[in-house]
Design an enzyme around this catalytic site. Sequence first.
Site, PDB file in Angstrom:
ATOM      1  N   ARG A 197       4.717  21.575   4.490  1.00  0.00           N
ATOM      2  CA  ARG A 197       4.314  20.780   5.657  1.00  0.00           C
ATOM      3  C   ARG A 197       4.877  21.361   6.951  1.00  0.00           C
ATOM      4  O   ARG A 197       4.246  21.282   8.002  1.00  0.00           O
ATOM      5  CB  ARG A 197       4.753  19.324   5.460  1.00  0.00           C
ATOM      6  CG  ARG A 197       3.885  18.604   4.393  1.00  0.00           C
ATOM      7  CD  ARG A 197       4.621  17.420   3.808  1.00  0.00           C
ATOM      8  NE  ARG A 197       3.795  16.595   2.929  1.00  0.00           N
ATOM      9  CZ  ARG A 197       3.533  16.855   1.637  1.00  0.00           C
ATOM     10  NH1 ARG A 197       4.012  17.951   1.059  1.00  0.00           N
ATOM     11  NH2 ARG A 197       2.791  16.028   0.912  1.00  0.00           N
ATOM     12  N   ASP A 235       7.281  14.836 -10.685  1.00  0.00           N
ATOM     13  CA  ASP A 235       7.457  16.233 -11.107  1.00  0.00           C
ATOM     14  C   ASP A 235       8.659  16.412 -12.040  1.00  0.00           C
ATOM     15  O   ASP A 235       8.897  17.520 -12.525  1.00  0.00           O
ATOM     16  CB  ASP A 235       7.638  17.139  -9.884  1.00  0.00           C
ATOM     17  CG  ASP A 235       6.350  17.230  -9.064  1.00  0.00           C
ATOM     18  OD1 ASP A 235       5.264  16.994  -9.628  1.00  0.00           O
ATOM     19  OD2 ASP A 235       6.437  17.528  -7.855  1.00  0.00           O
ATOM     20  N   GLY A 246      -1.269  23.671  -5.927  1.00  0.00           N
ATOM     21  CA  GLY A 246      -2.135  22.512  -5.685  1.00  0.00           C
ATOM     22  C   GLY A 246      -1.873  21.904  -4.318  1.00  0.00           C
ATOM     23  O   GLY A 246      -2.801  21.442  -3.640  1.00  0.00           O
ATOM     24  N   LYS A 280      10.078  21.978  -1.613  1.00  0.00           N
ATOM     25  CA  LYS A 280       8.752  22.626  -1.584  1.00  0.00           C
ATOM     26  C   LYS A 280       7.771  21.814  -0.728  1.00  0.00           C
ATOM     27  O   LYS A 280       7.062  22.378   0.108  1.00  0.00           O
ATOM     28  CB  LYS A 280       8.242  22.780  -3.025  1.00  0.00           C
ATOM     29  CG  LYS A 280       6.903  23.483  -3.125  1.00  0.00           C
ATOM     30  CD  LYS A 280       6.756  24.212  -4.441  1.00  0.00           C
ATOM     31  CE  LYS A 280       6.497  23.299  -5.624  1.00  0.00           C
ATOM     32  NZ  LYS A 280       5.123  22.761  -5.647  1.00  0.00           N
ATOM     33  N   SER A 281       7.737  20.519  -0.936  1.00  0.00           N
ATOM     34  CA  SER A 281       6.782  19.679  -0.176  1.00  0.00           C
ATOM     35  C   SER A 281       7.044  19.781   1.324  1.00  0.00           C
ATOM     36  O   SER A 281       6.117  19.905   2.129  1.00  0.00           O
ATOM     37  CB  SER A 281       6.922  18.214  -0.588  1.00  0.00           C
ATOM     38  OG  SER A 281       6.519  18.038  -1.915  1.00  0.00           O
ATOM     39  N   SER A 322      -1.334   9.502  -5.088  1.00  0.00           N
ATOM     40  CA  SER A 322      -1.216  10.939  -4.828  1.00  0.00           C
ATOM     41  C   SER A 322      -0.872  11.224  -3.378  1.00  0.00           C
ATOM     42  O   SER A 322      -1.638  10.919  -2.460  1.00  0.00           O
ATOM     43  CB  SER A 322      -2.530  11.642  -5.191  1.00  0.00           C
ATOM     44  OG  SER A 322      -2.518  12.955  -4.662  1.00  0.00           O
ATOM     45  N   ARG A 382      -7.627  22.533 -12.101  1.00  0.00           N
ATOM     46  CA  ARG A 382      -7.171  21.234 -11.584  1.00  0.00           C
ATOM     47  C   ARG A 382      -8.248  20.536 -10.746  1.00  0.00           C
ATOM     48  O   ARG A 382      -9.018  21.182 -10.042  1.00  0.00           O
ATOM     49  CB  ARG A 382      -5.874  21.426 -10.782  1.00  0.00           C
ATOM     50  CG  ARG A 382      -4.797  22.026 -11.654  1.00  0.00           C
ATOM     51  CD  ARG A 382      -3.490  22.175 -10.933  1.00  0.00           C
ATOM     52  NE  ARG A 382      -2.932  20.887 -10.566  1.00  0.00           N
ATOM     53  CZ  ARG A 382      -1.838  20.732  -9.823  1.00  0.00           C
ATOM     54  NH1 ARG A 382      -1.209  21.813  -9.368  1.00  0.00           N
ATOM     55  NH2 ARG A 382      -1.393  19.542  -9.531  1.00  0.00           N
ATOM     56  N   ARG A 425       7.484  24.332 -14.140  1.00  0.00           N
ATOM     57  CA  ARG A 425       8.420  23.265 -14.561  1.00  0.00           C
ATOM     58  C   ARG A 425       8.571  23.196 -16.084  1.00  0.00           C
ATOM     59  O   ARG A 425       9.596  22.749 -16.585  1.00  0.00           O
ATOM     60  CB  ARG A 425       8.004  21.922 -13.974  1.00  0.00           C
ATOM     61  CG  ARG A 425       8.027  21.947 -12.442  1.00  0.00           C
ATOM     62  CD  ARG A 425       8.164  20.597 -11.788  1.00  0.00           C
ATOM     63  NE  ARG A 425       7.764  20.685 -10.393  1.00  0.00           N
ATOM     64  CZ  ARG A 425       8.539  21.144  -9.399  1.00  0.00           C
ATOM     65  NH1 ARG A 425       9.770  21.543  -9.654  1.00  0.00           N
ATOM     66  NH2 ARG A 425       8.088  21.204  -8.168  1.00  0.00           N
ATOM     67  N   GLN A 481      -0.717  14.119  -2.236  1.00  0.00           N
ATOM     68  CA  GLN A 481      -1.577  15.217  -1.781  1.00  0.00           C
ATOM     69  C   GLN A 481      -2.873  14.680  -1.206  1.00  0.00           C
ATOM     70  O   GLN A 481      -3.354  15.164  -0.173  1.00  0.00           O
ATOM     71  CB  GLN A 481      -1.845  16.181  -2.935  1.00  0.00           C
ATOM     72  CG  GLN A 481      -0.582  16.919  -3.363  1.00  0.00           C
ATOM     73  CD  GLN A 481      -0.798  17.880  -4.498  1.00  0.00           C
ATOM     74  OE1 GLN A 481      -1.865  17.912  -5.104  1.00  0.00           O
ATOM     75  NE2 GLN A 481       0.224  18.658  -4.815  1.00  0.00           N
TER      76      GLN A 481
HETATM   77  C1  S3P Z   1       3.181  16.934  -3.829  1.00  0.00           C
HETATM   78  C2  S3P Z   1       2.698  15.791  -4.410  1.00  0.00           C
HETATM   79  C3  S3P Z   1       2.668  15.567  -5.854  1.00  0.00           C
HETATM   80  C4  S3P Z   1       3.550  16.554  -6.617  1.00  0.00           C
HETATM   81  C5  S3P Z   1       3.406  17.952  -6.109  1.00  0.00           C
HETATM   82  C6  S3P Z   1       3.743  18.023  -4.639  1.00  0.00           C
HETATM   83  C7  S3P Z   1       3.163  17.058  -2.351  1.00  0.00           C
HETATM   84  O1  S3P Z   1       1.345  15.722  -6.321  1.00  0.00           O
HETATM   85  O2  S3P Z   1       3.257  16.520  -7.998  1.00  0.00           O
HETATM   86  O3  S3P Z   1       4.253  18.829  -6.817  1.00  0.00           O
HETATM   87  O4  S3P Z   1       3.838  17.940  -1.804  1.00  0.00           O
HETATM   88  O5  S3P Z   1       2.459  16.259  -1.726  1.00  0.00           O
HETATM   89  P1  S3P Z   1       0.301  14.498  -6.315  1.00  0.00           P
HETATM   90  O6  S3P Z   1       0.132  14.065  -4.927  1.00  0.00           O
HETATM   91  O7  S3P Z   1      -0.944  15.081  -6.903  1.00  0.00           O
HETATM   92  O8  S3P Z   1       0.908  13.465  -7.189  1.00  0.00           O
END
Ligand code: S3P
Length: 473
Positions: free
Chosen positions: A61, A355, A129, A56-57, A202, A157, A433, A204
């Site tokens: 991107r 996660d 998020g 997913k990440s 984080s 959030r 999840r 993110q």
């Molecule tokens: C993610 C970072 C994580 C993770 C999320 C995906 C990302 O969050 O929990 O599912 O793709 O950068 P945080 O950066 O808030 O820890």
Amino acid sequence: RRAPCHSPRPLSKAARNCFSTRESADVSNADPAAMKPRRFMPSGPLRGTIRVPGDKSISHRSIMLGALAVGETRVTGLLEGEDVLSTAAAMRAMGASVERIGDSEWSVHGVGVGALLQPQAPLDMGNSGTSTRLLMGLVASHPITAQFIGDASLSKRPMGRVIEPLSQMGAAFAASEGGRLPLTVRGALPAVPITYRLPVASAQVKSAVLLAGLNTPGITTVIEPVPTRDHSERMLRGFGADLSVAVEADGTRVIRLVGEAELKPQTIEVPGDPSSAAFFIVAALIVPGSELTIQNVGLNPTRAGIVEVLRQMGGDITEVNRREVGGEPVADLVVRHSALKGIPVDPAIAPSMIDEFPALFVAASLAEGTTITTGLEELRVKESDRISVMAAALSGAGARVTETEDGLTIEGTGGEALRGTSNSRTKTHLDHRIAMSMAIAGLVSRDGVEVDDTRPIATSFPVFEALLDGLAQ
Ligand code: S3P
């Protein structure tokens, strides 16, 4: 009532008034009548070979960076989950062409760094998020204004963690109470390069600042005391950005990105998502007689903590066919049923499996002895408060769980099936999840586990139930 504003730099009246078109978060998916409950029944051995969908990440991107590179980026193995589709829709709304050309195969024609267009409607981020925080970064250094909205879970959030550094770079924000969605970002041109030390571990936040740095003249620096997933760094380099990472003696990472960057289109193969694989790894470990091969699992060290912790608990997980896919380490995993033992989990490993704790809690509930997890405050601000929601869900299914401020302490059954939920429903709080973890718990229960809503699973792993049904006899 209009939502109160958090505005480090005042927005124009027009931007503030954006809220009048849509006053509150879309909560339609919290409608109890639309929920899709399901009881996950005890299962025989899980045997065979499966392949989990793309990470997913990395999928998010690849669309974002493809949308910023002039020319065609081809992506194979893209996760076609709702979260990634939210990113695709948002990039389209800002001028890129993002098209599905085959099964998990996508073509992105980008507009170029600095050339994102003003979206004509609010960007609906759904449950995601990652889409929200990373796109806030992109908008922050473009001369556009965008409103972000999302579902009931996303609207709870905290976004202050990205509002803060992006405000330092010159962007202006009008957010709902507590720095939440719906919120409006007005980008700055030119944005100001900053040096930002992450106050929370984080990826993110790190990625939001780096993405904002792409269209910012000068060097944007992120200092990361605790390493988090590094997909942004790897992929930015892959697209030709001038990005360097220096690791200090204490492990602190200093990431420098030179703006204004010019990105070159790429061909990207997305590896399988270790966070999705985790549910099947745990399932095979806890269901007696199982032997399951999971192909193409991304094993980037910043993501692979779950495999290490499950091995420490006695899990039999073998890596075969180690290789590189899309600049990321990948292997096939062979997982066999194991007599797991409870352990104290080192909090330092948390960022590399952030996660995967809901799945780990299920494994711990069936292990012999006590598993103690600590240092997990961040779990309280995920799609749900994963500490208290998993405590309630597992206790409701008969596990012995104690909630602490920053984790769970779990007394395992030593392999004996959980009671399950005979006349109650596990509440998943719009959290994919939680739904998948409790589905797995149902496999080793006497009465099965009834999950109140399986729809959120489609945000990250749309084929989860089909894969599980194909294995569980
Ligand atoms: C993610 C970072 C994580 C993770 C999320 C995906 C990302 O969050 O929990 O599912 O793709 O950068 P945080 O950066 O808030 O820890």
